[in-house]
Design a protein around this motif. Structure first.
Motif, PDB file in Angstrom:
ATOM      1  N   ILE A 202       0.850  -1.194   0.000  1.00 29.51           N
ATOM      2  CA  ILE A 202       0.000   0.000   0.000  1.00 29.51           C
ATOM      3  C   ILE A 202       0.881   1.238   0.000  1.00 29.51           C
ATOM      4  N   VAL A 203       0.310   2.354  -0.447  1.00 33.13           N
ATOM      5  CA  VAL A 203       1.017   3.643  -0.481  1.00 33.13           C
ATOM      6  C   VAL A 203       0.070   4.708   0.056  1.00 33.13           C
ATOM      7  N   GLN A 204       0.566   5.526   0.962  1.00 28.80           N
ATOM      8  CA  GLN A 204      -0.239   6.628   1.468  1.00 28.80           C
ATOM      9  C   GLN A 204      -0.250   7.774   0.477  1.00 28.80           C
ATOM     10  N   GLN A 205      -1.456   8.297   0.222  1.00 31.33           N
ATOM     11  CA  GLN A 205      -1.652   9.415  -0.694  1.00 31.33           C
ATOM     12  C   GLN A 205      -2.176  10.619   0.092  1.00 31.33           C
ATOM     13  N   PRO A 206      -2.242  11.804  -0.537  1.00 29.73           N
ATOM     14  CA  PRO A 206      -2.812  12.965   0.160  1.00 29.73           C
ATOM     15  C   PRO A 206      -4.269  12.735   0.554  1.00 29.73           C
ATOM     16  N   LYS A 207      -4.731  13.521   1.517  1.00 26.04           N
ATOM     17  CA  LYS A 207      -6.119  13.500   1.982  1.00 26.04           C
ATOM     18  C   LYS A 207      -6.516  12.154   2.579  1.00 26.04           C
ATOM     19  N   ARG A 208      -5.560  11.492   3.241  1.00 24.22           N
ATOM     20  CA  ARG A 208      -5.779  10.238   3.965  1.00 24.22           C
ATOM     21  C   ARG A 208      -6.050   9.044   3.058  1.00 24.22           C
ATOM     22  N   VAL A 209      -6.013   9.218   1.757  1.00 25.24           N
ATOM     23  CA  VAL A 209      -6.263   8.102   0.842  1.00 25.24           C
ATOM     24  C   VAL A 209      -5.087   7.126   0.881  1.00 25.24           C
ATOM     25  N   VAL A 210      -5.397   5.837   0.856  1.00 28.54           N
ATOM     26  CA  VAL A 210      -4.390   4.781   0.755  1.00 28.54           C
ATOM     27  C   VAL A 210      -4.667   4.007  -0.527  1.00 28.54           C
ATOM     28  N   SER A 211      -3.657   3.841  -1.358  1.00 29.02           N
ATOM     29  CA  SER A 211      -3.823   3.090  -2.599  1.00 29.02           C
ATOM     30  C   SER A 211      -3.108   1.749  -2.489  1.00 29.02           C
ATOM     31  N   VAL A 212      -3.683   0.737  -3.124  1.00 27.80           N
ATOM     32  CA  VAL A 212      -3.096  -0.601  -3.143  1.00 27.80           C
ATOM     33  C   VAL A 212      -2.274  -0.747  -4.420  1.00 27.80           C
ATOM     34  N   THR A 213      -1.033  -1.160  -4.289  1.00 27.37           N
ATOM     35  CA  THR A 213      -0.165  -1.332  -5.448  1.00 27.37           C
ATOM     36  C   THR A 213      -0.508  -2.633  -6.177  1.00 27.37           C
ATOM     37  N   GLU A 214       0.039  -2.810  -7.365  1.00 21.63           N
ATOM     38  CA  GLU A 214      -0.153  -4.077  -8.083  1.00 21.63           C
ATOM     39  C   GLU A 214       0.418  -5.237  -7.273  1.00 21.63           C
ATOM     40  N   LEU A 215       1.586  -5.011  -6.667  1.00 21.70           N
ATOM     41  CA  LEU A 215       2.173  -6.030  -5.802  1.00 21.70           C
ATOM     42  C   LEU A 215       1.244  -6.331  -4.633  1.00 21.70           C
ATOM     43  N   GLY A 216       0.666  -5.282  -4.057  1.00 18.50           N
ATOM     44  CA  GLY A 216      -0.235  -5.456  -2.933  1.00 18.50           C
ATOM     45  C   GLY A 216      -1.476  -6.254  -3.291  1.00 18.50           C
ATOM     46  N   ALA A 217      -2.095  -5.923  -4.428  1.00 22.34           N
ATOM     47  CA  ALA A 217      -3.307  -6.634  -4.858  1.00 22.34           C
ATOM     48  C   ALA A 217      -3.028  -8.121  -5.028  1.00 22.34           C
ATOM     49  N   ALA A 218      -1.895  -8.439  -5.654  1.00 23.53           N
ATOM     50  CA  ALA A 218      -1.529  -9.839  -5.856  1.00 23.53           C
ATOM     51  C   ALA A 218      -1.212 -10.515  -4.530  1.00 23.53           C
ATOM     52  N   SER A 219      -0.548  -9.789  -3.622  1.00 28.34           N
ATOM     53  CA  SER A 219      -0.130 -10.366  -2.349  1.00 28.34           C
ATOM     54  C   SER A 219      -1.310 -10.566  -1.399  1.00 28.34           C
ATOM     55  N   PHE A 220      -2.247  -9.617  -1.381  1.00 27.58           N
ATOM     56  CA  PHE A 220      -3.442  -9.788  -0.548  1.00 27.58           C
ATOM     57  C   PHE A 220      -4.214 -11.039  -0.984  1.00 27.58           C
ATOM     58  N   GLN A 221      -4.266 -11.276  -2.291  1.00 28.59           N
ATOM     59  CA  GLN A 221      -4.953 -12.448  -2.822  1.00 28.59           C
ATOM     60  C   GLN A 221      -4.184 -13.729  -2.480  1.00 28.59           C
ATOM     61  N   ALA A 222      -2.877 -13.718  -2.702  1.00 31.35           N
ATOM     62  CA  ALA A 222      -2.066 -14.920  -2.508  1.00 31.35           C
ATOM     63  C   ALA A 222      -1.933 -15.312  -1.038  1.00 31.35           C
ATOM     64  N   GLU A 223      -1.735 -14.328  -0.159  1.00 35.34           N
ATOM     65  CA  GLU A 223      -1.455 -14.635   1.252  1.00 35.34           C
ATOM     66  C   GLU A 223      -2.699 -14.650   2.138  1.00 35.34           C
ATOM     67  N   PHE A 224      -3.688 -13.833   1.788  1.00 33.57           N
ATOM     68  CA  PHE A 224      -4.873 -13.725   2.647  1.00 33.57           C
ATOM     69  C   PHE A 224      -6.169 -14.148   1.945  1.00 33.57           C
ATOM     70  N   GLY A 225      -6.080 -14.410   0.655  1.00 29.12           N
ATOM     71  CA  GLY A 225      -7.280 -14.765  -0.079  1.00 29.12           C
ATOM     72  C   GLY A 225      -8.253 -13.617  -0.239  1.00 29.12           C
ATOM     73  N   LEU A 226      -7.736 -12.387  -0.211  1.00 32.29           N
ATOM     74  CA  LEU A 226      -8.586 -11.204  -0.313  1.00 32.29           C
ATOM     75  C   LEU A 226      -8.539 -10.656  -1.728  1.00 32.29           C
ATOM     76  N   THR A 227      -9.691 -10.571  -2.344  1.00 33.42           N
ATOM     77  CA  THR A 227      -9.784 -10.002  -3.685  1.00 33.42           C
ATOM     78  C   THR A 227     -10.242  -8.567  -3.586  1.00 33.42           C
ATOM     79  N   LEU A 228      -9.406  -7.649  -4.058  1.00 34.62           N
ATOM     80  CA  LEU A 228      -9.694  -6.223  -3.948  1.00 34.62           C
ATOM     81  C   LEU A 228     -10.209  -5.718  -5.274  1.00 34.62           C
ATOM     82  N   SER A 229     -11.418  -5.154  -5.282  1.00 31.68           N
ATOM     83  CA  SER A 229     -12.010  -4.645  -6.515  1.00 31.68           C
ATOM     84  C   SER A 229     -11.498  -3.247  -6.799  1.00 31.68           C
TER      85      SER A 229
END
Length: 229
Positions: A202-229
């Motif tokens: 994840i990366v912190q953005q302005p205005k408290r927004v947090v964005s999920v990186t491509e690595l993060g999306a793949a890792s959340f799925q692989a390690e936690f089984g979480l699919t992020l839309s």
């Protein structure tokens, strides 16, 4: 009543739109000068100084001197908890344009809640910890880390013993204003978010927004089984 805390006094401090802007801004950035806070609230520096003095007197913010400059920050984690809780009760902001809709959706998807992860991602991740029995609800305000949780969080590179020695709550349940459910806060919630940032998930953005990186999306799925839309 003389024997109970005067919550009306604190509530009065919060019941001002300019002071509310200040506190929300300090939820995003840990330390801002008076000029930046005045600009965000759309008021003069003189008016801002008066509001800041009242917030300091009410122990909601503190000020630190760095050379010739003063920086204001929230007085404690407890103040951040109150702001997030009030946000869950407050009316949702009106959406008047595509830009405001887009900004709102980004905040709902993932954001920082002072120093821990919130939004849909924060709730989803906390739900995973509970379903895997890494966390259990010990009471209305806290989670308890199980033996399996100790192994899991340690494997993430988190020093649980050091966290428990900090002068703050360890694993707190924080009501998410957009999801109306709980996410993990406290020193453990802060450590989890730091680990996700370190791993570049994840990366912190302005205005408290947090964005999920491509690595993060793949890792959340692989390690936690979480699919992020």
């Amino acid at each position: 009543m003389a024997n109970v805390p005067d919550i009306a006094k604190t509530a009065k401090l919060l019941a001002d739109s300019s002071r509310a802007v200040f506190l929300n801004a300090l939820m995003e950035v840990d330390g801002l000068p008076a000029s930046a806070l005045a600009q965000q609230a759309g008021i003069t520096l003189q008016t801002a100084s008066s509001h800041l003095h009242q917030l300091i007197e009410g122990q909601l913010i503190k000020v630190e001197q760095h050379g010739r400059h003063k920086y204001y920050r929230l007085a404690s984690v407890e103040v951040a908890q109150v702001i997030e809780a009030l946000s869950a009760l407050a009316p949702k902001p009106a959406v008047h344009s595509f830009n405001s809709y887009s900004a709102s959706q980004k905040l709902r998807k993932a954001r920082s809640c002072y120093d821990h992860l919130a939004g849909a991602l924060g709730v989803m991740l906390t739900d995973y910890f509970v379903k895997q029995s890494y966390l259990i609800e010990s009471n209305d305000l806290n989670y308890e880390v199980t033996f399996e949780g100790m192994i899991f969080f340690t494997s993430m590179g988190i020093d649980l013993t050091a966290l428990q020695k900090q002068r703050r709550q360890f694993a707190r349940r924080c009501l998410d204003w957009s999801e109306r459910r709980y996410h993990l806060a406290g020193s453990l919630g802060h450590a989890v978010m730091n680990q996700l940032i370190t791993r570049k998930w994840i990366v912190q953005q302005p205005k408290r927004v947090v964005s999920v990186t491509e690595l993060g999306a793949a890792s959340f799925q692989a390690e936690f089984g979480l699919t992020l839309s």
